[in-house]
Design an enzyme around this catalytic site. Structure first.
Site, mmCIF file in Angstrom:
data_model
loop_
_atom_site.group_PDB
_atom_site.id
_atom_site.type_symbol
_atom_site.label_atom_id
_atom_site.label_comp_id
_atom_site.label_asym_id
_atom_site.label_seq_id
_atom_site.Cartn_x
_atom_site.Cartn_y
_atom_site.Cartn_z
ATOM 1 C CB CYS A 176 -1.594 0.028 1.006
ATOM 2 S SG CYS A 176 -1.910 1.923 1.847
ATOM 3 C CG ASN A 214 -4.677 8.739 -1.924
ATOM 4 O OD1 ASN A 214 -6.027 9.304 -1.138
ATOM 5 N ND2 ASN A 214 -4.460 7.556 -1.699
ATOM 6 C CB SER A 217 -2.955 6.434 5.238
ATOM 7 O OG SER A 217 -3.920 5.252 4.316
ATOM 8 C CG HIS A 220 -0.836 6.381 2.356
ATOM 9 N ND1 HIS A 220 -1.457 5.895 1.750
ATOM 10 C CD2 HIS A 220 -0.096 7.301 2.149
ATOM 11 C CE1 HIS A 220 -1.941 6.974 1.310
ATOM 12 N NE2 HIS A 220 -0.711 8.145 1.629
ATOM 13 C CB SER A 246 -4.617 9.293 2.060
ATOM 14 O OG SER A 246 -4.346 7.404 2.595
#
Length: 595
Positions: free
Chosen positions: A253, A481, A485, A255, A483
């Protein structure tokens, strides 16, 4: 939709598929002739002259396709002839996904011209897709992370995003959502056209046909796998896919730690292969090139000279011995420890001690250290000597940089990038914004959009990236993105900053922005709240948290039978069977009349 399609898909009007007719010959095909499927095939082999004439006509038509304004910013390192000769006798069928791709192009083009963002979220099911469409979200995103964790097909083995799920998984999810879009579009179209004009004026028009952008990871293999995957996405109805420059087999991924990059040339080949596959199908699906170089720390190979500047090695003596002593590389040291039966913690200790004894550095850093320690270069000339080296060596291959260093310093700079390689054979890499920019510039000619994957939401970093890319490729569309995260609350943003972040990015050319996993987190939060209260408050919790909220928001899933298409299918059944109201699924006994 019709306005956008008219503006962005001119080949629907001027580019026609060739007719394949005549029992024993194939006549030249008019470039503007309208052909209605199905096409007839020859009953007898055509003459060589007729065959060549037909081939030439198809090549000319493909040249017209290539020259559309839609592709003006792209580079194809192959000829129309090489494509047509691989298509076979039957011309490519029109793809529904190409209609969606051209719509996506129109949406992005309009937003870019206005300096606005097209911002979306990841959807994991038709419910989320339909609610996003109803609320005016212009495109739909399908995340590979979400598919890996909650939607894996074939064996239903879910898990983290390591790119190790069956490569049909994300295309299957795209097809699922695309078919749902078509279904909801049909029922909505029928509902509107079945209503009198005065009622239609008051009815909300919902465009369910929102282009789908999907995650193709690394392409799930070599060039042939990339092409097969691209074909699956195009046939499934995807409007765009993104391919990232991680190494297949070392995928993580974006991240997670431990990401391994593919050589720049490898990822460029993936993009070219994907475009070639689309040209074989005469499809206009958009390609997004993503780079993970900003936070990557490993690269699979040093074969591409453009990557050499960022590969990290260790300084060595002129004899080849490590400055920390010995000649044994990291992988050899670990293998020796394992051979003598060392435990896991002991192996980790061996690696840690080796790395501490032999600090990693790039070749440029090794040159700088060599200059600083040199007794033959005057102290007041050291800084200018290094500046001269950097000016000459930046952008050069490692072999070229070594020769420049020898000329500038007067000695051979001892440095080795093989000794610290990992057990898997990976090279250590210096991630950051500059290597990401270098890679993005390499990918830009072969992609419609370029995506910088980041470890934090940083407007200044994004601005630097965007301006360097668009300096060489003016108007290039960029992707960001947004994200989940990131711990957005811990990044120092004020509420005003958070509200403006998307629009500030758009000013720098980030026309496409996405919360990749919104479809994962939002139902998790909603269900956690509902489950917690349902235990103690029973139906009051459901009514307050779900049913009343659905009604307040105008959410059409409140009447879930109608949302699923029960009314639409009932009208079809009534049409074909002349059924009476007593057999109607939406008759007086339907509980949805309570709402």
């Amino acid at each position: 939709m019709s306005t956008i399609l008219k503006a962005t898909r001119p080949h629907l009007r001027t580019h026609r598929l060739p007719a394949i007719r005549m029992p024993s010959s194939l006549p030249p095909v008019s470039a503007t002739a309208t052909v209605t499927p199905p096409w007839s095939l020859p009953l007898d082999p055509p003459s060589v002259a007729a065959e060549q004439s037909h081939f030439t006509s198809r090549v000319n038509q493909l040249k017209s396709f290539f020259s559309l304004p839609r592709f003006s910013s792209l580079t194809r390192p192959y000829t129309p002839e090489s494509v047509v000769s691989k298509q076979g006798s039957v011309p490519p069928l029109p793809l529904q996904g190409s209609l969606m791709a051209d719509k996506l192009y129109g949406v992005l083009e309009r937003a870019a011209n206005e300096g606005k963002p097209v911002h979306t979220m990841g959807a994991i099911d038709p419910v989320q897709m339909s609610q996003m469409a109803r609320c005016g979200i212009e495109v739909t995103y399908v995340s590979g992370w979400a598919c890996s964790s909650v939607l894996t097909t074939c064996d239903n083995e879910v898990g983290p995003d390591l790119g190790d799920y069956p490569y049909t998984t994300v295309p299957n999810q795209v097809q699922r959502l695309f078919k749902a879009q078509l279904h909801h579009d049909r029922k909505h179209y029928d509902e509107r056209l079945s209503s009198p004009p005065e009622a239609r004026e008051k009815m909300q028009y919902i465009d369910y046909l929102r282009p789908i952008i999907a995650d193709a990871d690394t392409g799930h293999g070599g060039i042939s796998s990339v092409m097969k995957l691209t074909k699956l996405f195009a046939e499934a109805g995807a409007a765009a896919i993104h391919l990232e420059d991680q190494l297949h087999g070392g995928k993580k991924c974006g991240h997670l730690s431990g990401k391994v990059l593919a050589p720049t040339s490898t990822h460029t080949s993936r993009l070219i292969a994907a475009r070639y596959q689309l040209d074989l199908m005469q499809g206009s699906m958009l390609l997004i090139a993503r780079t993970d170089a900003e936070s990557a720390r490993l690269v699979g190979s040093s074969v591409d000279g453009r990557d050499g500047e960022w590969v990290r090695g260790v300084r060595v003596k002129s004899s080849g011995e490590l400055l920390g002593g010995g000649r044994k590389g990291l992988a050899d040291a670990i293998a020796a420890a394992e051979a003598r039966g060392a435990s896991g913690p002991e192996v980790d200790k061996v690696e840690k001690e080796w790395m501490e004894a032999n600090p990693l550095c790039t070749f440029h850093e090794a040159v700088q250290a060599t200059i600083q320690s040199s007794s033959s270069i005057a102290a007041d000339a050291k800084e200018s000597t290094y500046a001269t080296y950097i000016e000459r060596a930046t952008g050069k291959t490692n072999a070229e940089a070594r020769e420049i260093a020898r000329e500038v310093t007067g000695e051979i700079v001892g440095w080795d990038w093989d000794l610290p390689r990992t057990r898997e054979g990976y090279y250590h890499y210096t991630g950051g914004i500059q290597p990401a920019i270098q890679r993005a510039l390499a990918y830009a000619p072969y992609a419609d959009l370029v995506w910088l994957e980041t470890k934090t939401p940083d407007l200044a970093e994004a601005r630097d990236f965007a301006r360097q890319i668009r300096e060489k490729y003016p108007g290039k569309w960029l992707v960001y993105n947004l994200s989940p995260s990131f711990n957005w609350s811990a990044m120092g943003f004020s509420d005003v900053d958070l509200k403006n972040f998307i629009w500030d990015l758009a000013k720098e050319g980030f026309v496409l922005q996405l919360i990749s996993l919104a479809g994962l987190h939002s139902p998790a939060a909603a269900m956690a709240e509902l489950a917690g209260r349902y235990k103690t408050d029973g139906m009051l919790a459901y009514v307050e948290l779900v049913q009343r909220k659905e009604k307040e928001l105008g959410c059409d899933v409140l009447t879930h039978q109608k949302w699923s298409g029960a009314n639409y299918i009932d009208r079809i059944l009534s049409t074909v069977s002349s059924g009476s109201s007593s057999t109607s699924a939406i008759g007086t006994d339907s509980t949805e009349h309570q709402f």
